[in-house]
Every structure is written in C-alpha cells, then in structure tokens.
Design a protein around this motif. Structure first.
Motif: not given
Length: 202
Positions: A92-112
C-alpha cells in the motif's frame, strides 16, 4: 509507476473520464458558490450541459460526484499486483507513493483539496465516504485473501483491512484539519509508520 497505472485508456474510457471530470468541476463550482445543500443534480446537469440521467449513470448520487476519484481503481489494481511479492503495508505504501507523487496527481491537487472540504464538513458526503470505505474494505479483503489463502471473512483480514483503511482516512482528515500544511504523501507515510511499529511506549 506500475504497468497498471500507465495502461493507455481506450477512446470510450477517455471520453467517459473527461465527462466525469467536467461534471465534477462544474459541481464543485456550484457548491462553492451556492452551498452543497442548495445545488441539485438537475442544476449540475444544466450547468455541465449534460442530462441528469447521465450524471446518475456516472455517479449514482450527488455525494458521489465529490467522492469519485479516478485514481481509486488504479490504486486497487496496483495493490493487487504488488501483493504478489510484498506485505500489505509495504504494498500500500508503494502504491500510494506511486499515485500521490505522480505528476497527474500534482496537477489535480487543487481539485482534491476542494473535495476534501466537502468530504470532511458535509454530513451527507461524510456518510457516503463511510459507505465507500466499507466497500473498499471488502475489495481489499478479497484481494488479500487471494494472495494469502486466508479467509476473507475471517478476523485477521477484517482487522488488517480495517486498520489500513482507517489509517488512510485519518491521514486525509489530518491533512485537511492542518490546512494541507504538509504533503499528503508525508502524512500517509506517517500513518502507515504507526501501523508498522504499533503504539509502543518509548
């Protein structure tokens, strides 16, 4: 990122995802302006230029417009892949790291962050989150049972999945409560650290 997270989407999937993102953005604008309780599915549909039936088909309920996260199925699939070789917390730690640190997540952080305000402060949305967490627990138990051979309805997997989900929910609640001061990645890792070491008296 894992192969699962980078699998290219088909045309129909891309169109659906684009439509759902658009509806969610329009709904958040309306909620911010007029208040969650005062905005109906019909108003969202009119503003988004789609039919109310399309919104019901995509989301089911008004609270799910906020709760919907395009990364949920990505994380579940990647978690399944990683469990083949790792323990649940590491996976779970690796999965969340993959998704949370991905550029696609960074682009959506305001929405989140906008979504988090309604998730934490609107009772109907918070209740929807709890239902979603129960569904997620069942999916995680089923996935972990497939990799471990344990009973998905047994106490061990029930406790393990409840702990993982509760840790994540408390992490995002803390992220919101502290004004998003620290990165979500740091907070989630801290929550998983607590699970790893337990509540030991130092």
């Amino acid at each position: 990122m894992t192969e699962t997270t980078t699998r290219p989407l088909g045309l129909r999937e891309r169109k659906k995802l684009k439509a759902m993102r658009h509806i969610q953005d329009v709904a958040l604008d309306l909620f911010d302006r007029d208040g969650y309780a005062h905005v109906t599915i019909e108003r969202i549909a009119a503003a988004a230029e789609v039919s109310p039936s399309s919104i019901y088909r995509y989301f089911g309920t008004k609270e799910m417009i906020i709760l919907w996260d395009e990364y949920d199925p990505i994380m579940l699939s990647a978690f399944d892949d990683k469990l083949a070789a790792q323990d649940p917390i590491t996976a779970l730690r690796e999965v969340l790291t993959d998704v949370i640190t991905a550029s696609m997540f960074d682009q959506d952080e305001r929405t989140i962050r906008r979504r988090m305000s309604y998730i934490m402060e609107e009772p109907a949305v918070r209740a929807g989150l709890n239902r979603q967490a129960d569904e997620m627990a069942l999916e995680l138990r089923t996935t972990m049972a497939r990799h471990t051979g344990r009973d998905p309805e047994g106490l061990e997997l029930r406790v393990a999945t409840a702990a993982l989900i509760s840790a994540f929910l408390e992490a995002i609640a803390y992220w919101h409560a502290t004004g998003f001061r620290d990165s979500l990645h740091t907070i989630v890792n801290g929550a998983l650290d607590v699970l790893t070491r337990g509540l030991l008296v130092e």
